[in-house]
Scaffold this active site. Structure first.
Site: not given
Length: 335
Positions: A203-205, A208, A124, A212, A55
């Site tokens: 990335s559970p949302i 983004g 990874h 919303g 990263y």
């Protein structure tokens, strides 16, 4: 915050992905802001922090994110679980044992993280030219030496997971999983539940979308990886709005945010899931962790599942990737 287990590692039920403080979401915040954000997450009850050796970007070299995390958690290192990840290239294995290659990687990560052990060490991405069984054997040696406590895999199929687990017990699988990416329901979760393996969705949302906050007008600048996320094309953002509308209706009923509902759904669904939402914004980080205070009833969850099953998801990505086929090859290897 309640605790869960990734096999033998006790962690907060929601963790924190730290990548955005070094790259991947456009302009990065100042170091002081990032360190304070990580410490605020800890103060809220988060004890599980995720990073990787890779990263960084053209401004911040690989290892930068590990260094940030190491500085932030140094005052309470023994109270948290640190997860980091490595890539293994075939070229670096020439003339040297795979175990020694891993030792070289982990030596640098230990230095970056200001620690003498790593709690959870992920491969990874699987390199198709290096048998995962050989990696598993080397990870087992690292566990016996005490330099790592547990190991895991990222973006893998159940077949690859089973091959590795047969050699050295896998503690966690970090795969893509959200309301928009539910492939892991088919085999990863059943296998992991049966074998006492934790699942750590990144990335559970949905990058983004499920918050919303991302609309067809949103512009992704600089190194923002969301430029290449299929679900965040303008057409797919518009096409997936029914799912977001559903979330908003639940959020209104529960005095929560759509992002919190998406995380609460995940926590309700599986006892072995520990999502690691990532953000570079302190308010958003606290909001995500606040999902631990949102509980769905069995009836609410059942209705939500039924509704989700009725929607077509546009912009599917999938969770099976190798170093050769990674989504990150569009830019660089990222989560």
């Amino acid at each position: 915050m309640k605790k869960r287990f990734l096999q033998n590692l006790e962690v907060s039920e929601i963790g924190m992905g730290c990548m955005g403080f070094s790259h991947g979401y456009g302009e990065v915040p100042e170091e002081t802001y990032a360190v304070n954000a990580i410490r605020k997450a800890y103060d809220f009850g988060c004890t599980f922090f995720d990073t990787a050796e890779s990263y960084g970007n053209e401004m911040f070299y690989p290892g930068h994110n590990e260094q940030l995390l190491g500085k932030a958690v140094e005052p309470f290192r023994k109270e948290v679980i640190i997860a980091t990840k490595l890539h293994i290239n075939l070229e670096e294995c020439m003339g040297i044992s795979l175990y020694d290659v891993l030792c070289k990687h982990i030596e640098q990560s230990l230095k970056n993280l200001r620690t003498d052990y790593i709690d959870l060490y992920y491969l990874h991405r699987v390199n198709e030219n290096i048998p995962v069984e050989d990696v598993a054997e080397s990870m087992g040696r690292l566990i016996k030496s005490g330099v790592i406590r547990a190991w895991g895999l990222s973006q893998v199929s159940v077949d690859t997971l089973a091959k590795a687990h047969a050699v050295t017990s896998v503690s966690a699988v970090q795969n893509l999983y959200s309301m928009l990416e539910r492939d892991c329901d088919k085999d990863i979760f059943p296998y992991c539940l049966e074998n006492n393996i934790g699942v750590v969705p990144f990335s559970p949302i949905a990058s983004g979308f499920l918050s919303g906050k991302v609309t067809v007008e949103t512009r992704f600048e600089g190194d923002d990886v969301r430029k290449w996320v299929p679900q965040l094309s303008k057409d797919n953002i518009a096409a997936n709005q029914p799912i977001l509308d559903l979330l908003r209706s639940y959020a209104s009923q529960k005095s929560a945010t759509p992002a919190q509902i998406s995380l609460a759904w995940m926590l309700h669904k599986y006892p072995n899931v520990v999502p690691i939402p990532g953000s570079k914004n302190q308010e958003r980080i606290v909001e995500n962790l606040g999902a631990c205070n949102v509980e769905l009833t069995n009836e609410e969850f059942s209705k939500l599942e039924t509704a989700l099953d009725s929607f077509e998801v546009h912009g599917h990505r999938g969770h099976i990737e190798t170093e050769q086929t990674s989504f990150g090859n569009n830019w660089k290897l990222v989560d």
